[in-house]
Design a protein around this motif. Structure first.
Motif, PDB file in Angstrom:
ATOM      1  N   TRP A  55       0.824  -1.207   0.000  1.00 16.27           N
ATOM      2  CA  TRP A  55       0.000   0.000   0.000  1.00 16.27           C
ATOM      3  C   TRP A  55       0.866   1.268   0.000  1.00 16.27           C
ATOM      4  O   TRP A  55       0.662   2.170  -0.810  1.00 16.27           O
ATOM      5  CB  TRP A  55      -0.957   0.003   1.211  1.00 16.27           C
ATOM      6  CG  TRP A  55      -1.986   1.083   1.074  1.00 16.27           C
ATOM      7  CD1 TRP A  55      -3.229   0.976   0.513  1.00 16.27           C
ATOM      8  CD2 TRP A  55      -1.835   2.462   1.457  1.00 16.27           C
ATOM      9  NE1 TRP A  55      -3.865   2.193   0.528  1.00 16.27           N
ATOM     10  CE2 TRP A  55      -3.035   3.126   1.089  1.00 16.27           C
ATOM     11  CE3 TRP A  55      -0.822   3.201   2.052  1.00 16.27           C
ATOM     12  CZ2 TRP A  55      -3.239   4.497   1.324  1.00 16.27           C
ATOM     13  CZ3 TRP A  55      -1.012   4.563   2.277  1.00 16.27           C
ATOM     14  CH2 TRP A  55      -2.211   5.197   1.916  1.00 16.27           C
ATOM     15  N   ALA A  95      -1.576   6.001   7.359  1.00 12.98           N
ATOM     16  CA  ALA A  95      -2.623   5.984   6.323  1.00 12.98           C
ATOM     17  C   ALA A  95      -2.788   4.568   5.789  1.00 12.98           C
ATOM     18  O   ALA A  95      -3.912   4.095   5.552  1.00 12.98           O
ATOM     19  CB  ALA A  95      -2.260   6.956   5.197  1.00 12.98           C
ATOM     20  N   ALA A 140      -3.987  12.036   7.108  1.00  9.07           N
ATOM     21  CA  ALA A 140      -3.703  10.640   6.785  1.00  9.07           C
ATOM     22  C   ALA A 140      -4.994   9.890   6.447  1.00  9.07           C
ATOM     23  O   ALA A 140      -5.015   9.009   5.581  1.00  9.07           O
ATOM     24  CB  ALA A 140      -2.975   9.955   7.951  1.00  9.07           C
ATOM     25  N   GLU A 141      -6.045  10.265   7.132  1.00  3.96           N
ATOM     26  CA  GLU A 141      -7.355   9.658   6.864  1.00  3.96           C
ATOM     27  C   GLU A 141      -7.808   9.958   5.421  1.00  3.96           C
ATOM     28  O   GLU A 141      -8.295   9.073   4.711  1.00  3.96           O
ATOM     29  CB  GLU A 141      -8.376  10.215   7.875  1.00  3.96           C
ATOM     30  CG  GLU A 141      -9.747   9.616   7.786  1.00  3.96           C
ATOM     31  CD  GLU A 141      -9.807   8.185   8.314  1.00  3.96           C
ATOM     32  OE1 GLU A 141      -9.029   7.858   9.239  1.00  3.96           O
ATOM     33  OE2 GLU A 141     -10.616   7.380   7.768  1.00  3.96           O
ATOM     34  N   ILE A 183      -5.849  10.626   2.949  1.00  6.82           N
ATOM     35  CA  ILE A 183      -4.955   9.838   2.078  1.00  6.82           C
ATOM     36  C   ILE A 183      -5.407   8.377   2.054  1.00  6.82           C
ATOM     37  O   ILE A 183      -5.425   7.737   0.994  1.00  6.82           O
ATOM     38  CB  ILE A 183      -3.500   9.938   2.589  1.00  6.82           C
ATOM     39  CG1 ILE A 183      -2.990  11.383   2.565  1.00  6.82           C
ATOM     40  CG2 ILE A 183      -2.575   9.013   1.792  1.00  6.82           C
ATOM     41  CD1 ILE A 183      -2.957  12.033   1.218  1.00  6.82           C
ATOM     42  N   ALA A 184      -5.754   7.855   3.208  1.00  5.12           N
ATOM     43  CA  ALA A 184      -6.158   6.451   3.279  1.00  5.12           C
ATOM     44  C   ALA A 184      -7.402   6.185   2.427  1.00  5.12           C
ATOM     45  O   ALA A 184      -7.537   5.119   1.819  1.00  5.12           O
ATOM     46  CB  ALA A 184      -6.430   6.056   4.743  1.00  5.12           C
ATOM     47  N   GLN A 185      -8.304   7.153   2.392  1.00  9.50           N
ATOM     48  CA  GLN A 185      -9.510   6.981   1.571  1.00  9.50           C
ATOM     49  C   GLN A 185      -9.177   7.095   0.087  1.00  9.50           C
ATOM     50  O   GLN A 185      -9.900   6.590  -0.759  1.00  9.50           O
ATOM     51  CB  GLN A 185     -10.583   8.028   1.941  1.00  9.50           C
ATOM     52  CG  GLN A 185     -10.967   8.043   3.412  1.00  9.50           C
ATOM     53  CD  GLN A 185     -11.265   6.650   3.982  1.00  9.50           C
ATOM     54  OE1 GLN A 185     -11.750   5.761   3.270  1.00  9.50           O
ATOM     55  NE2 GLN A 185     -10.950   6.455   5.259  1.00  9.50           N
ATOM     56  N   GLY A 186      -8.089   7.757  -0.234  1.00  9.91           N
ATOM     57  CA  GLY A 186      -7.607   7.839  -1.628  1.00  9.91           C
ATOM     58  C   GLY A 186      -8.417   8.781  -2.473  1.00  9.91           C
ATOM     59  O   GLY A 186      -9.322   9.424  -2.013  1.00  9.91           O
TER      60      GLY A 186
END
Lengths: 398, 398, 398, 398
Positions: free
Chosen positions: C325, C374, D392-393, D395-398
């Motif tokens: 990832w 992340a 970061a959240e 980013i994590a969701q993209g």
């Protein structure tokens, strides 16, 4: 099979060979353009440029090519309707004249052909006839890259003085700066333009405009100068951003800094001497060849030959055939003939040029000459004996 | 004033001129060494190396120089106490012999001097005399970089066959791979060593060892091979890390990939033909010069001359003086004489070498020759006329 | 859509990030390897290497990777049949032991697992039991790159002293030199090996072996050392060619020179302090995350954690999933778990590593940590709050 | 001790981070500028530029910076005495207006401040009041790099249409091209200017002017356009030399070719999406911080925020202090506040900017945000919790 698969040599009259030190200096992350090293470095570049130009006055750097520098210089001192005189010795004299027309100037060209150079008496005559001093500037190309004629800029200054004419003397040193001696202040040149990609050994992308106080006065009297071309703040910036009217040419500045260091390390006089000797080697070879074949230096008079570029005549279609051969079989790319087409040779296939400006040494020039001789043999053009020997002899004498 | 301030040309017999494409490929952030592009790229490099070596068998890449490759190859097939035969044609034959001694081998050298090359009959004789087959390997240097003698490896194979001797034939192609034709399988060579910095046009840092099934069998019978030198897993890695016994030579691999692409684009036959013609041009110049002066090719017999390096004799102290002159006045660095010192010339000042391997074209060679001629003039060494003309003539014929 | 398309960050434990100054220094034509700048430069590199190693004795440079340096060091002091003791704290302890076996040594390994580090009492015990002093050398890995355990080399020295054992103490500082403090002479280390691609910030391709007088004496008593590995002439060359037993690693030397300059400019103490603080930032983040999820630092005891590499446990298959990832979605390549596979996790998918060695700053580390967070969110691995805040807090304190 | 000694990250709003592929492509010998690869490459660049601009009409490339492109565009359609309307949303709106004054235009500015963006109704009103259609062009800055306001160019088009005004709509996309979606033809923009050093990821030195047929008609009706700025032959050159009005920007073209390849490989939609998500991550962090401290996004309305640059307010002297800290302690150079000075803060020390344009990924942005948080801690500026977690959240969701 080709014998060209090695390190190719681009022997055209600009862009010249970029030294690997310069390329290396340009290979870097972008710097901050508001503060830090770039700012300090630029402040150090300006005096070094002045030293090479032989002036204690003003130096400006434009993001632009030589044509940009031409337009920049003109835009600061020539307004629409003003008149300029252009004694032309080749294609680039006409080119600068066209740029002047483009900004609305009235242009008078004195055409001196492409082989003989200027007749200063005739220039003085034209100036003397301008009794109302309508001519605001005289545009002289120091070395015309097409014909390879070098003009005596002191002689041109003298023509103005003789005529008692107050016009600005503007010089194009794009092909000569850092190759052929040029002393702006001592020779009485008011404005000078140059570019990065020839004697200064940096890739294309920077133009330079130098000007003295007389030119600065003319600028101040101009009705308007566009902001990008205006040299005022570029020469005396209140803050860094004005040096370049916006974003700085970051990577070219790193390259330029290194190139100036190299010139300084060698010494400007040594640089001039190197160019002079290499040019003489070329002349010696061609003159020997010419004893037994069609190849000729374009400029007969030694004192009018550039030390940075050499234009040659060999008769169509040999010029083009020779260029093709040396590029594909020997690894040397020669310059095309420019501005030399005739009725018999509409495409200029009977002409070509050697560039020998900037980062060039004996090995490169001798290899080029020997490659040309091999090429003449290969394409069946006769030539007199002893050309390379004569060139090597010049090199041996140093 | 010096005429050397341009792009310098390093004409020593290795490292050769690194193409700018290769340097560019090496200018990059480090890659992952466990997975990804580097892994795939390496798998593609191996078959391309084999193709250049003319083998369908095994290729291994070592981080190391040529001496490292020498030791690697020996370590896999020669155990302490084993005997090797070294028919030597120059300094590098002795060098390889010393490496063999260093790993504990018993070494027999047949000294063929530095000008004449091997007498295969004598080699066969020595082998035939080894009736108990104590000689485990014959070490032949394909091109000895010091003397520039090229050995007929098929002839050496034949000597073994004639003698009915089962020894391994090991070849040093450090100075010849990618320059002089070499066909490992067709010529019956069992083990071959090479390096990156000559015909393969990559900076020093990689050694290569190629071996066939017969050699692999010998390896399997060895009591022990140190892990770094062991070729077993390098040739057939279970996982990527074994290719290089540890960390991969990341940047050299990127350079090597590009160099192999360039050879492929030109075509190996064309590469050989280019080297052959450039070598002939050099020979033609030197032979003409030699008609009127002391300069001589070290190797009289054409068929024994390398196409990649040329050793020359000019008499002390002219060799050193000439090298100094061309480097400081013309921009060409020539190779020192190596392994050529004599009683009269203990430092070898009467010798020098031309490297003409890898990324080299007609312009570079002709410029080097003309620089040498200029140098002879400058330092006062006489020479016969027509040298450069003869070289250019060879180039013109292609 | 991926969020990785920017400047990628390779955060594996070697090769580390090569500074652009280093890459730039390596982008150049090959130099002469017999005389000139390269020779002088190499003479200057040696004392700078010694300074970083904390020794006034001998430094040698090998073309080779870390495995090559391992074998080089061993080959100079361990003969076939000699015994070595390897107190192992991870995969690389075993690796060095295998290299010793490869040269014929008898190897005794004390396995300290991959989390706890050495028990010096037990080492001393084993040494004390070797009353006949058959153990010739003790091989200690300063930082084991697989487990990220840092071994107290002074403690290991003390274990030898306590046992009154005369064995050489050999240290592997491949992953620690220029990152974690190491003082060869002060700490009583006799031989030390390192490599170019970690704290020294140069691409893979160079190995280093440092040795003191005691080790030199052992070398002199060796029955034979192969020429490539022999450190004798490398440390005290009669002429330049012996520095590298053949052709010099030209481009790597230019890179190394620049890297050493960078370390000198920053100051070695500042370099150590930077690594220490960045490591603490990482620990702070992971410890906070670990309060609410499966992620753990591999090494519980702070004093045994490397400042250059951090090994982590997160449970299979999360380690591999997280690495995928961050690489494909955020532009960060993390290191694979090495030597950490278990019965439940045969491929080691529950482990990964951070490299933070050499050219690494707060931005890089903080961005890596936030990318990991992340990534944990994206792949659905829970974690405790405040990890990045804790890391930023460490950075803020400096 | 500083924690900045690693790979520095220049997070200013231009020049952006140059990808190493681009720098590598620029590291090469100069090519022939009359024929060969450069010529073909340039012909291929033009359609790719059009695709990114969303136009099927004309693209021209100038050697120059953004200011040069501004002057170039204006010079082709605005003659001395012509009137232009400039609805300004920041410093760069004023900058373009000044360039227009510099060429003699009458300029009317509608000042919309630096936080709120354009009120299109008011623009339409002003246009409607110009019943004699004296306004020849409306100059809209798509993203003002100083305020980071993004203007709805379709809305501006609609304002012209609503008013039934025939003026040209000219857009400055210097800070937005290749970052924020822009569709020249679909959105009814007649002339657009851009530059190389932001979303196009090439060093400063190239400006671009795009124009449609309506603009071409206006050009044809102009009394005179200076040759360097004239777009006529640049868009439709009879021969290669006219593309750039003289010497081509050789090295920048190689860089641009590579940058366009990279955009193509990623996909323009993916590039836009990446910029959008990274911008949202930044907004999320700053909004969380702002809950407990003085930091604020300059633009309150989400739809008016640029995806390429973010202007921030933090109160003097914190902006400058923070920039100093992140540069010297963490390795991140932030942008200065520009055009934001107030009476209380004459030097703009309370402002700063993030550049996040072009070659930027999650790692770079997250590292920058965490460095800023560390900096606020270090200089003692309070901030609300959860900023980095929020980023970061995103980013994590993209």
């Amino acid at each position: 099979m080709s014998l060209a698969n090695g390190r190719p040599y681009l022997a055209i009259p600009g862009p010249s060979v970029t030294p690997e030190r310069v390329l290396r200096a340009m290979h870097r992350s972008s710097p901050n353009i508001y503060e830090g090293d770039l700012v300090e470095m630029t402040h150090g570049i300006v005096p070094d440029l002045k030293a090479i130009a032989g002036t204690e006055h003003n130096a400006t750097i434009y993001i632009g090519n030589g044509h940009g520098a031409w337009e920049a210089a003109l835009s600061n001192v020539v307004a629409p309707g003003d008149k300029v005189l252009v004694p032309a010795t080749g294609r680039f004299g006409y080119g600068w004249a066209e740029m002047a027309e483009g900004i609305g100037a009235e242009v008078e060209v004195i055409d001196f052909g492409v082989q003989d150079g200027m007749d200063m008496a005739r220039v003085a005559e034209v100036l003397a006839a301008d009794t109302r001093h309508k001519i605001k500037a005289v545009l002289g190309v120091h070395v015309d890259t097409s014909s390879s004629i070098r003009t005596d800029m002191r002689g041109l200054r003298k023509a103005l003085d003789t005529a008692g004419h107050p016009a600005l003397l503007m010089a194009d040193c794009i092909a000569s700066l850092g190759c052929d001696r040029f002393e702006m202040d001592a020779w009485g040149v008011d404005v000078m333009v140059a570019a990065s990609q020839k004697g200064l050994m940096v890739p294309p992308g920077l133009g330079f405009v130098f000007f003295n106080d007389k030119a600065a006065d003319v600028r101040r009297a101009m009705p308007r100068v566009s902001r990008y071309w205006d040299w005022t703040h570029r020469a005396n910036p209140d803050f860094f951003y004005q040096f370049f009217c916006g974003t700085a040419p970051t990577h070219h500045l790193f390259g330029l800094r290194t190139a100036l260091d190299m010139i300084h390390e060698e010494g400007l006089e040594a640089v001039y001497a190197r160019h002079a000797t290499l040019a003489e080697a070329i002349w010696a070879a061609v003159e020997a060849w010419g004893q037994g074949g069609p190849i000729r230096l374009n400029v007969a008079e030694r004192g009018k030959r550039s030390h940075a570029v050499t234009s040659l005549r060999i008769g169509a279609p040999h010029g083009t055939a020779l260029r093709r051969w040396t590029e594909h079989e020997a690894g040397v790319t020669l310059g095309i003939g420019l501005g030399m087409s005739t009725e018999d040779d509409p495409k200029g296939d009977g002409f070509f040029r050697f560039g020998h400006m900037g980062h060039v040494n004996a090995h490169m020039v001798l290899g080029m000459l020997a490659s040309v001789q091999a090429g003449m043999t290969a394409i069946g053009v006769p030539f007199g004996p002893g050309g390379i020997d004569a060139a090597a002899e010049v090199i041996a004498q140093g």
